[in-house]
Design an enzyme around this catalytic site. Structure first.
Site, mmCIF file in Angstrom:
data_model
loop_
_atom_site.group_PDB
_atom_site.id
_atom_site.type_symbol
_atom_site.label_atom_id
_atom_site.label_comp_id
_atom_site.label_asym_id
_atom_site.label_seq_id
_atom_site.Cartn_x
_atom_site.Cartn_y
_atom_site.Cartn_z
ATOM 1 N N ASP A 1 4.148 -7.625 3.867
ATOM 2 C CA ASP A 1 2.865 -6.737 4.580
ATOM 3 C C ASP A 1 2.001 -8.058 5.237
ATOM 4 O O ASP A 1 2.371 -9.181 5.204
ATOM 5 C CB ASP A 1 2.091 -6.086 3.360
ATOM 6 N N THR B 1 -1.941 8.733 0.768
ATOM 7 C CA THR B 1 -2.074 7.386 0.669
ATOM 8 C C THR B 1 -3.439 6.647 1.322
ATOM 9 O O THR B 1 -4.062 7.461 2.125
ATOM 10 C CB THR B 1 -0.834 6.865 1.399
ATOM 11 N N SER C 1 0.918 -1.200 -0.013
ATOM 12 C CA SER C 1 -0.119 0.221 0.042
ATOM 13 C C SER C 1 0.762 1.190 0.037
ATOM 14 O O SER C 1 2.027 1.424 0.397
ATOM 15 C CB SER C 1 -0.953 -0.029 1.184
ATOM 16 N N CYS D 1 8.472 0.711 5.281
ATOM 17 C CA CYS D 1 7.278 1.454 5.228
ATOM 18 C C CYS D 1 6.059 1.004 6.164
ATOM 19 O O CYS D 1 5.262 1.665 6.464
ATOM 20 C CB CYS D 1 6.678 1.226 3.920
ATOM 21 N N TYR E 1 1.752 8.091 18.210
ATOM 22 C CA TYR E 1 2.471 7.995 16.771
ATOM 23 C C TYR E 1 3.817 8.621 16.629
ATOM 24 O O TYR E 1 5.063 8.370 16.418
ATOM 25 C CB TYR E 1 1.331 8.569 15.917
ATOM 26 N N LYS F 1 7.676 7.191 15.987
ATOM 27 C CA LYS F 1 8.137 7.971 14.943
ATOM 28 C C LYS F 1 9.822 8.558 15.381
ATOM 29 O O LYS F 1 10.778 8.622 14.702
ATOM 30 C CB LYS F 1 7.472 8.801 13.996
ATOM 31 N N ASP G 1 4.127 -10.135 9.328
ATOM 32 C CA ASP G 1 3.966 -9.020 10.445
ATOM 33 C C ASP G 1 5.419 -8.549 10.889
ATOM 34 O O ASP G 1 6.113 -9.474 11.607
ATOM 35 C CB ASP G 1 3.100 -9.655 11.543
ATOM 36 N N VAL G 2 5.499 -7.205 10.846
ATOM 37 C CA VAL G 2 7.092 -6.834 11.116
ATOM 38 C C VAL G 2 7.658 -6.966 12.647
ATOM 39 O O VAL G 2 8.638 -6.993 12.837
ATOM 40 C CB VAL G 2 7.195 -5.337 10.652
#
Ligand code: NAI
Ligand SMILES: C[C@]12CCC(=O)C=C1CC[C@@H]1[C@@H]2C(=O)C[C@@]2(C)[C@H]1CC[C@]2(O)C(=O)C=O
Length: 255
Positions: free
Chosen positions: A35, A197, A14, A85, A162, A166, A58-59
């Protein structure tokens, strides 16, 4: 341009990840799209053609990332580039005084787990495989590219989780670049502003219009292809290392 290059792209089904997969393949590279199993990753890889393959990942899972590396080796025989990403957005105030409700701790933990721990998990595992490459004339073995956000620097109301996730990605960029310098593996982080996106499209169009107007120039959302162009440039420019690059039309987000 990228003939022979093999990349892993997390969140590749995505938005920014998918645009990156498209560009790397267009430039002659081969790509493993990683993904969630629930994502459209399988269709994405089919659309990208024979130089792409999808691995459900799943990261946050060590085993899933190891499986992706095994598939990369089996299918393409090497790994040169990893682009992180995969990520989730969340919004919650630290305390809701109307409902007498503190920030949902599980939401905070999940956001950190996917955006920060997931990115770290991928970096620590891909480094081993990239490190097996023979160095090029400059001593380089490969590149790891992460995705933070300008929210790491100018986090808005509701973005504590969030922004913290980051900011963690920003904070680990230099030390990991230093850790991997002797192996000739570069680590660079992109901090995007506002890009069109599916993540952004959770917001209603009037809210998006307002956000667009807040970007000094160009006053619009970024196109995922513009993110991919920066990935391309980072791969090409060996001097870029240990840095966080804002890609935001000079936006500084207001509270
Ligand atoms: N779109 C924007 O304006 C901005 C996006 N970003 C960051 O860029 C990255 C990409 O975002 P977009 O492409 O906009 O979002 P998107 O929602 O279109 O794509 C994110 C992808 O990550 C995948 N994903 C989520 N959790 C995962 C997990 N645990 N394991 C594997 N994959 C997982 C999703 O399935 C999805 O395909 C994210 O890290 C996001 O935080 C940062 C700043 C701005
Ligand atoms: C999580 C946000 C804000 C609240 C909402 O109703 C919907 C959202 C989905 C899109 C997110 C929103 C946000 O908090 C900022 C980001 C994460 C936005 C997508 C990109 C975003 O603007 C960003 O990362 C900025 O740096």
């Amino acid at each position: 341009m990228f003939k022979g290059l093999v990349g892993i792209i997390t969140g590749g089904a995505s938005g920014l990840g998918r645009a990156t997969a498209e560009l790397l393949i267009k430039q002659g590279g081969r790509v493993i799209v990683c993904d969630l199993p629930t994502s459209p990753g399988s269709d994405t890889a089919k659309q990208l053609g024979e130089n792409a393959a999808f691995v459900p990942v799943d990261v946050t899972s060590e085993q899933d990332v190891k499986n992706a590396l095994q598939t990369t080796m089996d299918k393409f025989g090497r790994l040169d580039v990893a682009v992180n990403c995969a990520g989730i957005a969340s919004a919650c105030r630290i305390y809701n005084f109307k409902k007498n409700q503190p920030f949902d701790l599980k939401l905070f933990q999940k956001t950190i787990e996917v955006n920060l721990v997931g990115t770290f998990n991928v970096i620590r595992l891909v480094a081993g495989m990239i490190g097996k490459n023979a160095p090029d004339a400059d001593g380089q073995r490969g590149v790891i590219i992460n995705t933070a956000s300008i929210a790491a620097f100018d986090g808005q109301i509701g973005q504590a989780a969030y922004s913290a996730s980051k900011a963690g990605v920003v904070g680990m960029t230099l030390p990991i670049a230093r850790d991997l310098a002797k192996q000739g593996i570069r680590v660079v982080t992109i901090a995007p502003g506002l890009f069109r996106t599916p993540m952004m499209q959770q917001l209603p169009e009037p809210a998006i219009k307002e956000l667009e107007a807040s970007v000094p120039f160009p006053s619009r959302l970024g196109n995922p292809h513009e993110y991919a162009l920066l990935v391309q440039s980072i791969i090409q420019n060996t001097m870029l290392n240990g840095e966080v690059i804002r890609l935001d039309g000079s936006l500084r987000m207001q509270p």
